[in-house]
Design a protein around this motif. Structure first.
Motif, PDB file in Angstrom:
ATOM      1  N   UNK A  40     -14.350   6.938  -5.963  1.00 47.66           N
ATOM      2  CA  UNK A  40     -14.042   6.796  -7.384  1.00 47.66           C
ATOM      3  C   UNK A  40     -13.583   5.367  -7.595  1.00 47.66           C
ATOM      4  N   UNK A  41     -14.503   4.531  -8.029  1.00 47.16           N
ATOM      5  CA  UNK A  41     -14.149   3.130  -8.179  1.00 47.16           C
ATOM      6  C   UNK A  41     -15.314   2.346  -8.728  1.00 47.16           C
ATOM      7  N   UNK A  42     -15.242   1.042  -8.556  1.00 51.67           N
ATOM      8  CA  UNK A  42     -16.262   0.168  -9.129  1.00 51.67           C
ATOM      9  C   UNK A  42     -17.548   0.205  -8.294  1.00 51.67           C
TER      10      UNK A  42
ATOM     11  N   UNK B 274      -6.627   0.897  -8.097  1.00 53.06           N
ATOM     12  CA  UNK B 274      -6.571   2.347  -8.232  1.00 53.06           C
ATOM     13  C   UNK B 274      -7.814   3.066  -7.742  1.00 53.06           C
ATOM     14  N   UNK B 275      -8.706   2.358  -7.037  1.00 53.21           N
ATOM     15  CA  UNK B 275      -9.890   2.999  -6.471  1.00 53.21           C
ATOM     16  C   UNK B 275      -9.488   3.967  -5.350  1.00 53.21           C
ATOM     17  N   UNK B 276     -10.201   5.088  -5.278  1.00 57.30           N
ATOM     18  CA  UNK B 276      -9.973   6.038  -4.184  1.00 57.30           C
ATOM     19  C   UNK B 276     -11.295   6.290  -3.479  1.00 57.30           C
TER      20      UNK B 276
ATOM     21  N   UNK C 196     -12.807  -4.004   2.509  1.00 61.42           N
ATOM     22  CA  UNK C 196     -11.648  -3.672   3.347  1.00 61.42           C
ATOM     23  C   UNK C 196     -11.379  -2.164   3.276  1.00 61.42           C
TER      24      UNK C 196
ATOM     25  N   UNK D 150      -5.795   4.798 -13.610  1.00 65.93           N
ATOM     26  CA  UNK D 150      -7.239   4.869 -13.388  1.00 65.93           C
ATOM     27  C   UNK D 150      -7.794   6.202 -13.862  1.00 65.93           C
TER      28      UNK D 150
ATOM     29  N   UNK E 255     -13.257   8.411  -0.171  1.00 65.97           N
ATOM     30  CA  UNK E 255     -13.207   9.390   0.921  1.00 65.97           C
ATOM     31  C   UNK E 255     -14.452   9.202   1.777  1.00 65.97           C
TER      32      UNK E 255
ATOM     33  N   UNK F 113      -0.858   2.723 -10.749  1.00 65.19           N
ATOM     34  CA  UNK F 113      -2.218   2.186 -10.842  1.00 65.19           C
ATOM     35  C   UNK F 113      -3.253   3.300 -10.714  1.00 65.19           C
ATOM     36  N   UNK F 114      -3.007   4.227  -9.775  1.00 64.07           N
ATOM     37  CA  UNK F 114      -3.965   5.315  -9.562  1.00 64.07           C
ATOM     38  C   UNK F 114      -3.985   6.262 -10.766  1.00 64.07           C
TER      39      UNK F 114
ATOM     40  N   UNK G 288      -9.236   9.290   3.803  1.00 62.55           N
ATOM     41  CA  UNK G 288      -9.033   9.033   2.371  1.00 62.55           C
ATOM     42  C   UNK G 288      -8.162   7.793   2.246  1.00 62.55           C
ATOM     43  N   UNK G 289      -8.682   6.787   1.565  1.00 57.73           N
ATOM     44  CA  UNK G 289      -7.934   5.535   1.416  1.00 57.73           C
ATOM     45  C   UNK G 289      -7.985   5.085  -0.044  1.00 57.73           C
ATOM     46  N   UNK G 290      -7.075   4.192  -0.390  1.00 56.22           N
ATOM     47  CA  UNK G 290      -7.022   3.736  -1.773  1.00 56.22           C
ATOM     48  C   UNK G 290      -6.705   2.259  -1.864  1.00 56.22           C
ATOM     49  N   UNK G 291      -7.116   1.654  -2.973  1.00 62.38           N
ATOM     50  CA  UNK G 291      -6.828   0.246  -3.212  1.00 62.38           C
ATOM     51  C   UNK G 291      -5.835   0.143  -4.366  1.00 62.38           C
ATOM     52  N   UNK G 292      -4.582  -0.152  -4.061  1.00 59.10           N
ATOM     53  CA  UNK G 292      -3.596  -0.220  -5.137  1.00 59.10           C
ATOM     54  C   UNK G 292      -3.901  -1.335  -6.138  1.00 59.10           C
ATOM     55  N   UNK G 293      -4.686  -2.327  -5.719  1.00 62.06           N
ATOM     56  CA  UNK G 293      -5.022  -3.413  -6.652  1.00 62.06           C
ATOM     57  C   UNK G 293      -5.687  -2.847  -7.903  1.00 62.06           C
TER      58      UNK G 293
ATOM     59  N   UNK H 221       0.823  -1.216   0.000  1.00 58.26           N
ATOM     60  CA  UNK H 221       0.000   0.000   0.000  1.00 58.26           C
ATOM     61  C   UNK H 221       0.856   1.264   0.000  1.00 58.26           C
TER      62      UNK H 221
ATOM     63  N   UNK I 248      -2.684  10.147  -2.212  1.00 53.78           N
ATOM     64  CA  UNK I 248      -4.104   9.765  -2.351  1.00 53.78           C
ATOM     65  C   UNK I 248      -5.000  10.990  -2.403  1.00 53.78           C
TER      66      UNK I 248
ATOM     67  N   UNK J  89     -17.406   9.850  -0.861  1.00 49.56           N
ATOM     68  CA  UNK J  89     -17.167  10.088  -2.276  1.00 49.56           C
ATOM     69  C   UNK J  89     -16.209   8.994  -2.709  1.00 49.56           C
TER      70      UNK J  89
END
Lengths: 195, 131
Positions: free
Chosen positions: B60-62, B38-40, B107, A185, B42, A181-182, B31-36, A99, A106, B58
Motif C-alpha cells: 500500500x504505497x506509491x 506511511x507506506x506499508x 530500502x 495515509x 508485505x 503518518x500511517x 511486514x515493513x513500513x516507511x514512516x516517511x 522507525x 504495522x 501486497x
C-alpha cells in the motif's frame, strides 16, 4: 519588531528557534492568536516590498528573513510539523529511532488497508451513497478516533517532557509521530474512496 | 517527476501480487513500513529445502514502492535463503532507475525480504526445537 536585528537562521544551538522568533514559549501547546499576530507583525516588518529602495544587502536580508518567517509560521501552525520540529529541539542532537512503532501496529495498518481493498475493490465506483458509503464512514470514524487519541497522548507527552526529556519520552513522541503518518495515509485513501 | 518505464510496467502488471496464508509452516512473512510516507509493504516467501520457491507481495504505497516489492518477489524466487539475504536495495534502485526521493522504497523492499526470511527461520526454529 525590528527585522534586521535578528539572526537569519535560528538554530537550537544558539538558543534561537522558531518559537523564539515569534516570541512564544517553546511548547507544543500554542496560542494561535499570539502566533498569528506575531507572524503578521514580523512579516510586515521585513516584507521585501518595503525594502525595494534599500541598498542591495538590506533588501537581500529582508528577503531571507521573510522566507524564514514564512517557513517558521508554516511549521508552527501545523500540529504535526510543530510536534516534529519541537521533538527535534528537545532531542538536541540525540539520535531518535525514526522507525519506532508500537508492537503489532504495522500489521494492524496492513489489515485495515486490506479491509479497504475488500470493501472497495480498485474498479468500484466512488462510495458516495448506500451501504458502501456507510462502510467508508465507519472506517473513517475508526481512523479519526485513533488519530484523536494519538493527539491526546502527544499533548500529555509534551506537557510532561520538560526542557530535557529522557529517552523514554523522546521515544514515545517519535513513536506517536510515526503512527500518525500511517493513519493519515489511511485517511487519504478513504477520502479518495468517498469522492 | 516521471516514473521510469520499468516502474510503470511493474505498477501496471505487478508480479506475484497477493498473499499466502501466514500460518503455513513453510511461509515467511515480512511486514515493513516507511514512516516517511506511511507506506506499508508485505512480502511473503514460500520455502522448500532452504530455497525460495514462490513469493507474494501486497504493498500500500506509491508506484515506486509497488514496483520495488514486485521486483523483489521476482528476484527472490529460485534463490536460496542465503542468496536472497544478499539482495541490496541499490540493485533495486538501479534496475528501476529510482530517483533519490524514492530510494526509501527500495530500502523498504530489502527490509521486507530480510524480515520475511527472519520470520521463516524463526518459525523453523520454533517447530524443530520443540516438544
Amino acid at each position: 519588531m525590528d527585522c534586521m536585528n535578528k539572526p537569519l537562521r535560528p538554530s537550537a544551538s544558539d538558543g534561537e528557534d522558531y518559537f523564539r522568533l515569534f516570541g512564544l514559549p517553546r511548547s507544543y501547546a500554542i496560542d494561535r492568536a499570539s502566533l498569528d499576530s506575531a507572524y503578521e507583525e514580523l512579516s510586515l516588518s521585513c516584507h521585501p516590498d518595503f525594502f525595494a529602495a534599500a541598498p542591495a544587502p538590506e533588501l537581500a536580508a529582508a528577503r531571507a528573513k521573510s522566507t524564514l518567517v514564512n517557513e517558521a509560521y508554516r511549521v508552527l501552525s501545523s500540529d504535526s510539523l510543530r510536534a516534529e520540529y519541537l521533538l527535534g529541539l528537545l532531542a538536541a542532537g540525540r539520535s531518535l529511532d525514526t522507525r519506532a512503532l508500537p508492537e503489532g501496529f504495522l500489521m494492524e495498518m496492513l489489515e485495515l488497508q486490506e479491509e479497504l481493498d475488500e470493501l472497495f475493490p480498485p474498479e468500484s465506483p466512488p462510495a458516495t451513497d448506500g451501504p458502501q458509503a456507510g462502510q467508508a464512514q465507519r472506517m473513517r470514524g475508526l481512523v479519526k478516533e485513533r488519530l484523536e487519541s494519538l493527539l491526546e497522548e502527544r499533548r500529555k507527552l509534551f506537557a510532561g517532557a520538560g526542557e530535557s526529556p529522557d529517552e523514554q519520552i523522546l521515544r514515545g513522541l517519535q513513536t506517536n509521530l510515526n503512527c500518525e503518518k500511517y493513519l493519515n495515509r489511511l485517511l487519504e485513501r478513504l477520502e479518495i474512496i468517498e469522492q | 517527476m516521471a516514473y521510469s518505464d520499468k516502474v510503470i510496467d511493474h505498477y501496471k502488471n505487478p508480479r506475484n501480487a497477493g498473499s499466502f496464508s501466514k500460518e503455513e509452516e513453510n511461509v515467511g512473512t515480512g511486514v515493513v513500513g516507511a514512516p516517511e510516507c506511511g507506506d506499508v509493504m508485505k512480502l511473503q516467501i514460500k520455502v522448500e529445502n532452504e530455497r525460495i520457491v514462490d513469493a507474494r507481495f501486497k504493498t500500500f504505497g506509491c508506484g515506486s514502492a509497488i514496483a520495488s516489492s514486485s521486483l523483489a518477489t521476482e528476484w527472490v524466487k529460485g534463490k536460496t535463503l542465503d542468496e536472497a539475504m544478499t539482495i541490496q536495495n541499490t540493485e533495486i534502485v538501479k534496475e528501476l532507475s529510482l530517483p533519490p526521493v524514492k530510494i526509501h522504497c527500495s530500502v523498504l523492499a530489502e527490509d521486507a525480504i530480510k524480515t520475511a526470511i527472519a520470520d521463516y527461520r524463526k518459525k523453523q526454529d520454533g517447530s524443530s526445537g520443540g516438544e
